[in-house]
Scaffold this motif. Structure first.
Motif, short mmCIF file in Angstrom:
data_model
loop_
_atom_site.label_atom_id
_atom_site.label_comp_id
_atom_site.label_asym_id
_atom_site.label_seq_id
_atom_site.Cartn_x
_atom_site.Cartn_y
_atom_site.Cartn_z
N LEU A 255 -23.95 47.77 24.46
CA LEU A 255 -25.13 48.63 24.34
C LEU A 255 -24.69 50.06 24.06
O LEU A 255 -24.02 50.68 24.88
CB LEU A 255 -25.97 48.58 25.61
N HIS A 256 -25.07 50.54 22.89
CA HIS A 256 -24.79 51.92 22.49
C HIS A 256 -26.08 52.72 22.57
O HIS A 256 -27.14 52.25 22.13
CB HIS A 256 -24.24 51.97 21.06
N VAL A 257 -26.00 53.92 23.13
CA VAL A 257 -27.16 54.81 23.16
C VAL A 257 -26.91 55.99 22.23
O VAL A 257 -25.90 56.70 22.36
CB VAL A 257 -27.44 55.32 24.59
N ASP A 258 -27.83 56.17 21.29
CA ASP A 258 -27.81 57.32 20.40
C ASP A 258 -28.80 58.34 20.96
O ASP A 258 -30.02 58.18 20.86
CB ASP A 258 -28.22 56.90 18.99
N ALA A 259 -28.24 59.38 21.59
CA ALA A 259 -29.07 60.47 22.13
C ALA A 259 -28.68 61.77 21.44
O ALA A 259 -28.55 62.81 22.07
CB ALA A 259 -28.87 60.58 23.64
N ALA A 260 -28.51 61.67 20.12
CA ALA A 260 -27.94 62.78 19.35
C ALA A 260 -28.66 64.10 19.60
O ALA A 260 -28.02 65.13 19.85
CB ALA A 260 -27.97 62.44 17.86
N TYR A 261 -29.97 64.08 19.54
CA TYR A 261 -30.74 65.30 19.76
C TYR A 261 -31.09 65.51 21.22
O TYR A 261 -30.80 66.55 21.82
CB TYR A 261 -32.03 65.26 18.92
#
Length: 460
Positions: A255-261
């Motif tokens: 599980l990867h989380v993209d919380a870029a912003y």
């Protein structure tokens, strides 16, 4: 250029940057240059003899500035913020001055060890779990962007997964970097499954995710990675990380989380709800201080729960890089945590920013952006000829005029030079995006932007 010449011209460059930032509001936010216009103002051939640096600075004013869209302008509301700050700029200058190539610990120990401190500090500031610390089995690394972080996560997940045909799972709102990562990693777009989203919140539907995974397993395929997003690019929708994580844990899926912003918003304790489920279920997590945390581009941070699959996927040790420190196993060689071999000393600017602002200053910056976004949303909501999308917990507000073509209105205000907006689509509907987060943006700028939008809508 001698050290004394560098000192002389360096002072001029610092003065030029300071004057630019102090007077940035004199420029139209979006460049008015036409295609080919900047190139036409430059010589077709390189100079035979060196030129005085004053001529370079003169051409910055004459040629370059007219072709710049001013991302640090207080009326830049397009895309997401790309914060630059004084300490970030100075940190970049120090990095350039040292000229470090930090590919392995031995090529500059301070480059590596300062980075471990900076990413551990940031993890603490965001309330991330201890297993993301670099003194654990996992750790953090500065990438150029969340796109590169996604590629590293995909490569690690593919390395860990067993099977031939491997698949990754995204939603219709997931950043395109995940599909691009699948292409680069060699599994292709055809092995990227798109999960349905809730029609109102636009969050990934866990039940539909489970169905797609079951279908693929029954067909003999290997689910390798799911990407959940905290703050999508389009509308800042938030996927239910905990529910997704439970499915991934059951099936052994990365599980990867993209919380870029939005990830940096967790510097404020009252916003740490966005990371519900991260500690228990997430294998990798990425956020970009260069968007909303006052750190110059490029500075994206990737944390992993377990560094071993990533290093197994990326580590190749040619003879010319062998050294006693690496052989000892007591150091981190960040070349094994990224796709390129070479790496800049990016930690200096993040370290400089955290030290200058402190936790209090960083929280104040985030809270100010959110408060200004709420102010803008309330102004729009009070106008019967406009509509606001309900979800706006961060610095982004999506809205649209009801009696004017949305894209026509956007082009009109953008062409004026007074402000700069971008747009998105939700289903078949076009919405404007007002992304607030520049450190110089004030209530006055927000109120003036709304006045300009109202006037443009009324003058159709």
């Amino acid at each position: 250029m001698s050290p004394e010449e560098f000192r002389h011209y360096g002072k001029q460059v610092v003065d030029w940057i300071a004057d630019y930032l102090a007077g940035i509001e004199q420029y139209p936010v979006r460049s008015r240059a036409r295609p080919g216009e900047v190139r036409a103002m430059l010589p077709a051939h390189p100079p035979e003899r060196g030129e005085p640096y004053e001529q370079v600075l003169a051409d910055m004013d004459r040629v370059i500035l007219p072709g710049i869209t001013h991302w640090q302008h207080p009326n830049f509301f397009a895309y997401f913020p790309a914060n630059a700050s004084g300490p970030g700029i100075l940190g970049d200058l120090l990095s350039s001055g040292l000229g470090v190539q930090g590919m392995v610990w031995a090529t500059s120990p301070a480059c590596t060890e300062l980075e471990t401190v900076a990413v551990d500090w940031l993890a603490e500031l965001l309330g991330l779990p201890d297993h993301f610390r670099t003194d654990s089995a996992g750790g953090g690394v500065i990438q150029d962007s969340a796109s590169s972080a996604a590629l590293v996560a995909v490569l690690a997940a593919l390395r860990r997964a067993e099977g031939t045909t491997k698949r990754i799972y995204v939603s219709s709102q997931t950043h395109s970097a995940l599909e691009k990562a699948a292409r680069i990693a060699g599994i292709g777009s055809q092995n990227v499954r798109t999960v349905d989203v809730h029609p109102e919140t636009l969050e990934m539907d866990p039940a539909r995710l489970r169905t797609l995974i079951d279908e693929d397993v029954a067909a003999g395929l290997t689910p390798a990675l799911v990407c959940a997003t905290i703050g999508t690019t389009s509308t800042t929708a938030i996927d239910p990380v905990r529910a997704i994580g439970e499915i991934c844990r059951e099936r052994g899926i990365w599980l990867h989380v993209d919380a870029a912003y939005a990830g940096v918003a967790a510097v404020c304790p009252e916003l740490r709800w966005i990371n519900d489920g991260v500690a228990e279920y997430v294998d990798s997590y990425a956020t970009n201080p260069h968007k909303w945390l006052l750190t110059n581009f490029d500075c994206g941070v990737l944390w992993v729960r377990d560094r071993a699959p990533m290093i197994n996927a990326l580590s190749i040790l040619p003879e010319f890089l062998r050294n006693a420190a690496t052989e000892s196993g007591q150091v981190i060689d960040y070349r094994d945590w990224q796709v390129p071999l070479g790496r800049r000393f990016r930690a200096l600017k993040l370290w400089s920013v955290i030290r200058w602002y402190g936790a209090e200053g960083l929280r104040e910056h985030i809270r100010t952006g959110i408060a200004l976004a709420q102010r803008f949303a309330s102004l729009v909501a009070a106008e019967p000829d406009f509509e606001v999308r309900g979800h706006h917990p961060f610095g982004l507000v999506c809205f649209r005029p009801l009696r004017t073509d949305v894209l026509e209105l956007m082009e009109r205000v953008n062409a004026s030079g007074a402000l700069y907006l971008s747009h998105t689509k939700v289903g078949d509907e076009v919405w404007l995006r007002m992304a607030i987060g520049a450190p110089t943006t004030t209530e006055a700028h927000v109120d003036a932007a709304w006045a300009a939008l109202r006037a443009a809508a009324q003058s159709r």
